[in-house]
Design a protein around this motif. Structure first.
Motif, PDB file in Angstrom:
ATOM      1  N   VAL A 535       0.837  -1.214   0.000  1.00  0.00           N
ATOM      2  CA  VAL A 535       0.000   0.000   0.000  1.00  0.00           C
ATOM      3  C   VAL A 535       0.863   1.251   0.000  1.00  0.00           C
ATOM      4  O   VAL A 535       0.530   2.259  -0.635  1.00  0.00           O
ATOM      5  N   LYS A 536       2.009   1.231   0.682  1.00  0.00           N
ATOM      6  CA  LYS A 536       2.870   2.408   0.774  1.00  0.00           C
ATOM      7  C   LYS A 536       3.713   2.621  -0.482  1.00  0.00           C
ATOM      8  O   LYS A 536       4.343   3.679  -0.615  1.00  0.00           O
ATOM      9  N   ALA A 537       3.744   1.672  -1.377  1.00  0.00           N
ATOM     10  CA  ALA A 537       4.546   1.822  -2.594  1.00  0.00           C
ATOM     11  C   ALA A 537       3.813   2.712  -3.591  1.00  0.00           C
ATOM     12  O   ALA A 537       2.662   2.436  -3.959  1.00  0.00           O
ATOM     13  N   PRO A 538       4.423   3.790  -4.058  1.00  0.00           N
ATOM     14  CA  PRO A 538       3.744   4.674  -5.021  1.00  0.00           C
ATOM     15  C   PRO A 538       3.442   3.999  -6.351  1.00  0.00           C
ATOM     16  O   PRO A 538       2.543   4.440  -7.061  1.00  0.00           O
ATOM     17  N   ALA A 539       4.167   2.941  -6.691  1.00  0.00           N
ATOM     18  CA  ALA A 539       3.885   2.258  -7.951  1.00  0.00           C
ATOM     19  C   ALA A 539       2.532   1.553  -7.908  1.00  0.00           C
ATOM     20  O   ALA A 539       1.867   1.402  -8.944  1.00  0.00           O
ATOM     21  N   PHE A 540       2.113   1.093  -6.731  1.00  0.00           N
ATOM     22  CA  PHE A 540       0.835   0.393  -6.578  1.00  0.00           C
ATOM     23  C   PHE A 540      -0.263   1.315  -6.045  1.00  0.00           C
ATOM     24  O   PHE A 540      -1.448   1.071  -6.294  1.00  0.00           O
ATOM     25  N   ASN A 541       0.116   2.334  -5.289  1.00  0.00           N
ATOM     26  CA  ASN A 541      -0.838   3.290  -4.710  1.00  0.00           C
ATOM     27  C   ASN A 541      -0.299   4.701  -4.960  1.00  0.00           C
ATOM     28  O   ASN A 541       0.483   5.227  -4.169  1.00  0.00           O
ATOM     29  N   PRO A 542      -0.675   5.344  -6.060  1.00  0.00           N
ATOM     30  CA  PRO A 542      -0.078   6.660  -6.388  1.00  0.00           C
ATOM     31  C   PRO A 542      -0.339   7.733  -5.345  1.00  0.00           C
ATOM     32  O   PRO A 542       0.443   8.672  -5.217  1.00  0.00           O
ATOM     33  N   GLU A 543      -1.410   7.629  -4.565  1.00  0.00           N
ATOM     34  CA  GLU A 543      -1.699   8.645  -3.556  1.00  0.00           C
ATOM     35  C   GLU A 543      -0.717   8.612  -2.401  1.00  0.00           C
ATOM     36  O   GLU A 543      -0.612   9.578  -1.646  1.00  0.00           O
ATOM     37  N   ALA A 544       0.020   7.506  -2.241  1.00  0.00           N
ATOM     38  CA  ALA A 544       0.977   7.419  -1.142  1.00  0.00           C
ATOM     39  C   ALA A 544       2.229   8.234  -1.404  1.00  0.00           C
ATOM     40  O   ALA A 544       3.002   8.488  -0.472  1.00  0.00           O
ATOM     41  N   ALA A 545       2.454   8.664  -2.641  1.00  0.00           N
ATOM     42  CA  ALA A 545       3.682   9.396  -2.958  1.00  0.00           C
ATOM     43  C   ALA A 545       3.731  10.745  -2.258  1.00  0.00           C
ATOM     44  O   ALA A 545       4.786  11.195  -1.815  1.00  0.00           O
ATOM     45  N   ARG A 546       2.581  11.427  -2.113  1.00  0.00           N
ATOM     46  CA  ARG A 546       2.581  12.750  -1.479  1.00  0.00           C
ATOM     47  C   ARG A 546       2.616  12.672   0.038  1.00  0.00           C
ATOM     48  O   ARG A 546       2.748  13.705   0.699  1.00  0.00           O
ATOM     49  N   LEU A 547       2.502  11.485   0.634  1.00  0.00           N
ATOM     50  CA  LEU A 547       2.521  11.340   2.086  1.00  0.00           C
ATOM     51  C   LEU A 547       3.834  10.776   2.609  1.00  0.00           C
ATOM     52  O   LEU A 547       4.044  10.754   3.825  1.00  0.00           O
ATOM     53  N   LEU A 548       4.694  10.311   1.720  1.00  0.00           N
ATOM     54  CA  LEU A 548       5.964   9.749   2.166  1.00  0.00           C
ATOM     55  C   LEU A 548       6.945  10.873   2.490  1.00  0.00           C
ATOM     56  O   LEU A 548       7.011  11.896   1.803  1.00  0.00           O
ATOM     57  N   LYS A 549       7.709  10.700   3.560  1.00  0.00           N
ATOM     58  CA  LYS A 549       8.685  11.705   3.958  1.00  0.00           C
ATOM     59  C   LYS A 549       9.845  11.769   2.974  1.00  0.00           C
ATOM     60  O   LYS A 549      10.369  12.837   2.688  1.00  0.00           O
TER      61      LYS A 549
END
Length: 759
Positions: A535-549
């Motif tokens: 879920v935290k991988a931006p390749a599988f969940n693009p919305e996680a890219a803006r929340l990663l430090k």
């Protein structure tokens, strides 16, 4: 014959007589001034709104006579007669306002509709046209009908009734004053247009706002028609204002007048005499009292006035005393309320601190526990060193070390449990933020939300992660969730998805063999952990890219990566605590926290509360305050501990939870060189001081200014703070020069240095 028919016949007769005798023959007066036209002996009309032809002003007659009686040589000055069709012909419309009974008379084209008549009357009565209702002979007429369709002939008159649909909100009242109701608004004038040809013209009278002055004119010798000057038709000229107030002689004199008054009724007294007897049954016997002189009367009045004044002054004094007593009671109640509020705030702080000791959740809570542990250890060690010696001292120190180790392990267990709880909260917040729709404010203030393909994908992964972590589910539901998860991760081919699929197949195989759920807990935990990585991988969940430090673009990591000297790891800038004195520290947050637990064991929560209150107070005073937001907790700690020695400047209170940093001079912005450390009780009194140089002693002022000089010297070395430095005040500059150390020099140098010091 009914009353209505009789009135109509009388009106028709009066109209015919009026048309025959319309044009008067005025006789000129002496000196060129026209004489008033005598009233005719004609019979008046029955309606109150219509009067004889001599009713209108001279201007109307002049206009009619000018068109009818002009000589032949004045023929070119006439306006050309326009041939009008029947629809443009006018008629006299009398509108009766129901229920007041007032009558309005207007000249209206018979080709226009009732709706346009309503608009005209609405503008005259100052009411909306929608509330008007017009009826003819008791029948309500339609708005699209015209006067010609209702049977009104050209140059004739008709009578209509008008009422208001909403009489409470929009009553019908005539705008014209009542004194003008006896004069008609419209006249029908008969004008001769040719030999034996007459034409009836409807003339509407415009009433002037003020009486016009007759300025003369001339008279036709043959016909006797009078022609007035053009100035009669214009407003009179105003006398120019000379700017000086002028009074007449009559207003400056006094008129004296003497007049004698005589009573209207004569009064007499009858006495008993010869031949006259008066009864004395109702007589009263009056005994004369003591004679009072004028001095005695005025003395008695003076004593009465003095007594009244004494009573009034006593009442005023009682009111003043009662007011002072109320002010005192209010002041005491306010002081008691403030003291109670401070006690409640203190108790709230103690309860909060006790709650943090018993149930620590954050890093600051564990720092507070280790600070209390360090304080206890030092007290016990000091007690052991002061009371025991030799082997007993060593044994006591060993026991103290074992107790400290036990307490540290207990705190560690609490820390592990808190980390697990905080991890679940962090994961939940991450999933909620990634699945939340995009929001923004519209121009009208409404909150607009928008879902995209990425947010919908994140919401599906969030629901799937929550279903995987459910424990109290049946075997069929668990198998269905695992199959859904398997189909979801198979969309992407990589090592992570392959591991998740293998673990899912293993759990399904064990569940079909009848293995208990308690034995599958570790396997399910591994599946949940791997799926969280998915879920935290931006390749599988693009919305996680803006929340990663850590950003995924390596080019952005080049300038934001720093080396931690303690753990020798390159970490992102967010893992380091920044201060105003340096961009980043040499140790990351984890190493700094570990070093604090192992060695210093300091708690900075009290300094955080001081900084938080300082920022809130400055925002209330100045929205553009910047210096309080540049300072960090470490900078404020240096300012409180080193500069102000962690004590109140006035009474020396050392309770950090009750100390506040406020402005020294309240008219200047807050800064480390314009502040003072006081307790919460002393803050309210200090902020009311207008001039600190008049309120405090010179010794105290010099001590505060010396601390300001030390703060200025320390914070001037910081690049972000140097631009806010202002020139020191003259008093502080003098103290700074006086406090400089004196160096041994030669006589000539000493002689040269003396004036500079004095200066």
């Amino acid at each position: 014959m009914s009353e209505t028919e009789r009135k109509e016949n009388e009106e028709q007769k009066a109209g015919e007589e009026e048309e025959e005798n319309l044009v008067p023959n005025p006789q000129p007066g002496e000196g060129g001034t026209p004489e008033p036209t005598p009233e005719d002996d004609r019979e008046p009309r029955s309606d109150a709104e219509e009067v004889n032809a001599d009713g209108p002003s001279t201007d109307v007659f002049e206009e009619a006579e000018t068109q009818a009686d002009l000589p032949e040589e004045a023929e070119p000055l006439r306006e050309p007669q326009r041939k009008e069709n029947v629809g443009n012909s006018t008629a006299t419309v009398k509108v009766v306002l129901v229920p007041e009974g007032h009558v309005m008379t207007v000249a209206f084209a018979i080709g226009l509709s009732i709706q346009e008549l309503k608009r005209h009357l609405a503008s005259e009565l100052r009411v909306p046209a929608e509330v008007l209702q017009i009826s003819l002979d008791g029948r309500v007429v339609e708005e699209h009908q015209s006067l010609m369709e209702l049977g009104v002939r050209p140059h004739s008159s008709t009578r209509m009734e008008m009422c208001s649909v909403d009489p409470n909100t929009h009553p019908l009242r005539p705008v014209r004053p009542p004194e003008h109701d006896n004069m008609p608004d419209v006249l029908t004038v008969r004008v001769q247009t040719g030999e034996g040809v007459f034409e009836e013209v409807v003339v509407e009278i415009e009433r002037p706002r003020q009486q016009k002055v007759f300025l003369g004119g001339y008279k036709h010798l043959l016909t006797g028609a009078e022609y007035h000057h053009a100035a009669v038709q214009t407003l009179p000229k105003k006398r120019p204002d000379r700017g000086v107030v002028v009074f007449s002689r009559d207003t400056q004199t006094v008129e004296l007048k003497s007049q004698i008054q005589q009573c209207a009724v004569d009064v007499s007294t009858q006495m008993t005499g010869i031949g006259c007897y008066m009864s004395c049954m109702k007589d009263k016997l009056l005994t004369p009292g003591t004679y009072i002189t004028a001095d005695e009367y005025h003395d008695r009045r003076l004593k009465a006035v003095i007594r009244l004044q004494s009573y009034v002054r006593r009442w005023l004094a009682q009111q003043e005393v009662n007011g002072l007593r109320r002010d005192r009671d209010n002041r005491l109640a306010w002081l008691e309320l403030q003291e109670q509020r401070r006690k409640e705030e203190k108790e709230e702080q103690l309860r909060d601190r006790r709650q943090r000791w018993m149930n620590p959740q954050k890093r600051e809570d564990f720092n507070l526990l280790f600070q209390a542990l360090e304080k206890w250890r030092r007290e016990e060690e000091q007690e052991i060193n002061s009371t025991l010696k030799g082997a007993e001292r060593k044994a006591a120190l060993c026991g103290l070390l074992e107790q400290e180790t036990t307490l540290i392990s207990a705190i560690g267990r609490h820390h592990i449990a808190a980390q697990s709880n905080n991890f679940d909260k962090t994961v939940k917040n991450f999933l909620d933020k990634s699945a939340a729709p995009h929001q923004w404010r519209a121009g009208d203030g409404r909150l607009i939300e928008m879902d995209t393909l990425h947010t919908i994908r994140a919401r599906e992964l969030k629901e799937l992660y929550n279903n995987i972590n459910l424990s109290a589910v049946s075997q069929e539901e668990r198998l269905q969730v695992l199959m859904t998860l398997k189909h979801t991760v198979r969309e992407h081919r990589c090592q992570l998805t392959q591991d998740i699929v293998d673990l899912i197949d293993r759990e399904v195989d064990l569940m079909t063999r009848g293995v208990k759920a308690a034995s599958l807990e570790g396997l399910r935990k591994r599946i949940s952990t791997l799926f969280l990585q998915f879920v935290k991988a931006p390749a599988f969940n693009p919305e996680a890219a803006r929340l990663l430090k850590v950003p995924q673009n390596p080019s952005k990591l080049k300038n934001n990566m720093f080396l931690c000297r303690a753990c020798d790891r390159y970490l992102h800038a967010t893992n380091f605590s920044s201060t105003a004195s340096a961009c980043h520290s040499n140790q990351c947050r984890d190493c700094t926290g570990l070093d604090n637990i192992a060695r210093s064991r300091n708690d900075l929560s009290c300094y955080k509360s001081i900084l938080r209150r300082l920022r809130a107070d400055e925002l209330k005073i100045n929205d553009e305050a910047k210096i309080p937001f540049l300072l960090q907790v470490e900078d404020l700690r240096y300012l409180v501990e080193v500069i102000w020695a962690s004590r109140s400047a006035l009474h020396g209170s050392n309770d950090l939870y009750s100390l506040v940093l406020v402005r020294w001079e309240r008219h200047r912005d807050w800064s480390p060189w314009n502040c003072i450390l006081l307790s919460k009780e002393e803050t309210s009194a200090h902020l009311e001081v207008e001039d600190v140089h008049k309120a405090y002693e010179s010794t105290f002022i010099r001590r505060v200014q010396h601390k300001h000089m030390l703060a200025r010297r320390h914070f001037s070395q910081i690049s972000t703070m140097s631009e806010y430095l202002d020139s020191p005040p003259p008093a502080a500059l003098g103290n700074q020069l006086v406090s400089m150390p004196i160096t041994m020099t030669t006589g000539k140098q000493a002689t040269n240095s003396t004036p500079s010091s004095a200066h």
